[in-house]
Motif scaffolding. Sequence first.
Motif, PDB file in Angstrom:
ATOM      1  N   MET A 201       7.176  24.905 -34.949  1.00  0.00           N
ATOM      2  CA  MET A 201       7.533  25.034 -36.362  1.00  0.00           C
ATOM      3  C   MET A 201       6.300  25.203 -37.249  1.00  0.00           C
ATOM      4  N   THR A 206       8.938  32.431 -40.355  1.00  0.00           N
ATOM      5  CA  THR A 206      10.381  32.193 -40.417  1.00  0.00           C
ATOM      6  C   THR A 206      11.158  33.067 -39.437  1.00  0.00           C
ATOM      7  N   ARG A 209      10.986  31.581 -35.742  1.00  0.00           N
ATOM      8  CA  ARG A 209      11.240  30.159 -35.456  1.00  0.00           C
ATOM      9  C   ARG A 209      12.373  29.961 -34.467  1.00  0.00           C
ATOM     10  N   CYS A 452      16.096  24.360 -32.871  1.00  0.00           N
ATOM     11  CA  CYS A 452      15.735  25.051 -34.111  1.00  0.00           C
ATOM     12  C   CYS A 452      16.179  24.248 -35.327  1.00  0.00           C
ATOM     13  N   GLU A 456      13.817  22.487 -38.299  1.00  0.00           N
ATOM     14  CA  GLU A 456      13.852  23.005 -39.662  1.00  0.00           C
ATOM     15  C   GLU A 456      14.241  21.960 -40.701  1.00  0.00           C
ATOM     16  N   ARG A 463       7.601  15.900 -40.426  1.00  0.00           N
ATOM     17  CA  ARG A 463       8.245  16.670 -39.365  1.00  0.00           C
ATOM     18  C   ARG A 463       8.187  15.949 -38.015  1.00  0.00           C
ATOM     19  N   THR A 522      20.389  27.179 -42.536  1.00  0.00           N
ATOM     20  CA  THR A 522      18.973  27.374 -42.847  1.00  0.00           C
ATOM     21  C   THR A 522      18.425  28.688 -42.308  1.00  0.00           C
ATOM     22  N   THR A 526      12.698  29.798 -45.832  1.00  0.00           N
ATOM     23  CA  THR A 526      11.349  29.287 -45.615  1.00  0.00           C
ATOM     24  C   THR A 526      11.366  27.771 -45.806  1.00  0.00           C
ATOM     25  N   PHE A 527      10.304  27.118 -45.356  1.00  0.00           N
ATOM     26  CA  PHE A 527      10.246  25.664 -45.509  1.00  0.00           C
ATOM     27  C   PHE A 527      10.242  25.263 -46.983  1.00  0.00           C
TER      28      PHE A 527
END
Length: 582
Positions: A201, A206, A209, A452, A456, A463, A522, A526-527
């Motif tokens: 990650m 993106t 991922r 995944c 995310e 994280r 998701t 993007t994060f």
Amino acid sequence: MNKEEITQSINIAKSDSASSDLSKEIKPYYDHDESKDGDYVNKFLDMSKEAREEDQRDKNMTLMEGLRMYPKACFFSVVLSAAIIMEGYDTNLLASFYAYQGFAEKFGKYYPDLGQYQVPAKDQLGLSMCYQTGALVGVFIGGIVPDRIGYRWTMIPALFCTVALIFMQFFAPNVHVLMGSFILLGINWGSYQTMCVAYAMDILPTSLRVYLTTFVNCCWVIGQLTSSGVLKGISTSNNRDAWKIPIAIQWVFPLPLAVCVFFSPESPYYLVRSGQLEKAKHSLMRLLTDHPNQPSKEIIAQSMLTKIQMTIKEEEAVENGSSLVECFKGTNWRRTRIAAITWLIQNITGSSLMGYSTYFYQNAGVDVSMSFTFSIIQYCLGIVGTLGSWFLSQKFGRFEIYFYGLIAIAALLALTGGLGCSNSESLSMGVGSMLMVYTFVYDLTIGPMCYCIVGEMPSAQLRSKTIMLARNLFNIAGIVVAIVTPYMLNPTEWNWKAKSAFLWAGLALLSAVWVYFELPETKGRTFAEIDKLFAERVPARQFKHTIPTTFDAGEIMEKLGNEGVKAVANNIEDVELMERKV
């Protein structure tokens, strides 16, 4: 400077998107000596704009563009994930060893009424639980230590320890030493479970991922397939020490992996969190590959560094540090809950039955060697399913694959339970075949997609810790399931046999209900967008349709305050100054 003036400057920042105009309005309200500190407000506004543009570039990147720009990132992600092959291989060996007379003579007892050696049931359960309990500790280490010393220097010692622990397994003089080796190896395997997902990650765009995190599931199956092939190869051997051959083969894996990990770039998120911005940019440049249709990788690396720094600083302004406790506070509690229950669902929807397909085939009269062949076919279906999930993910989102996968699994389990209502051998054969279909569907949907989704959900700050908590809930459930499943199937205990599938079918339906109300979509986010959607408490089913505003200069300045803004701007200036000197 009074509170009203600060508020006025922030409102101006929120109302105007042009950074040059913003700086003219905001500067008078910030106490700074321009000759001493430079124009840090202008710098911060430029950083915000740069981060927003980089976020959009990342979001709009196609799969092929990602592969062309990040082939090295893909390689390094695969390298760390390959450690899971060792876990899948090793954990698949133990249950098969009990059938080998040489293993039973070494670690079991002689039973005169049976006329042969057997490993006592309590020792079988003890060996299994040693791995499971060791994994709990290992997952904790994999969630805490990388945040302090980085992924590389957590992984490399663990790989060297694996070499030593395989010696312990190979030369174990009695069952107690063997149990000790399984506890210690379980710690190693557990640490890999957390790190490979978090690292993927941290280094991937993106668009890539979903492919590289679901590959972790493929690594599990590859390990199980490899061990099944080796076990089939020694199944006809008369050598009493033949069971040691699969253990010795494990020495092939750790050292090449350790060398590859040594040359891997460290996670840029870890480096930014620890204040090593120059190293973070160098790491990003190592992950990138120049492409003629894109700016130079140095320019892209600088933009990515700015985005990562802005993301982390904004999270720091909201969260009170990055301790484990923060995972249970505010919006982080929602994120932790989703990650943990998503991983828990893997263990409570019948996955334990996949390992018993050979049991049902043998009950149907299939000989032992052929049942091993069927298990190899089953693992091949698992790999095909995981690869198939990559094609599914191009058309459908995480939620759709996970939700409808659970519905399909519930239907298959209900059919399996129905077949178990009869005692005929032909229907037992049908149960084994139905579990093969289940394996394919599982590895097409919830099996790989879980990795995944779990990766995310957390914030960048938390994280590793969130993945650690989620995986340990999975492992605790695995201990419970490992204990009760033999009781369900054993004719001398509960004697549910295949009818136990009804229980898992019911839990799969309940899980589908939870997924509908709690699991957000998701895909393509993007994060920074995910952070924003959680911060705004957007309902799960609205994630797909809500367009958040990321890296809003005024909003971030309000969170960071004057000194925070100055620190962020000056840090980037320091990196640029160091590069000019070099």
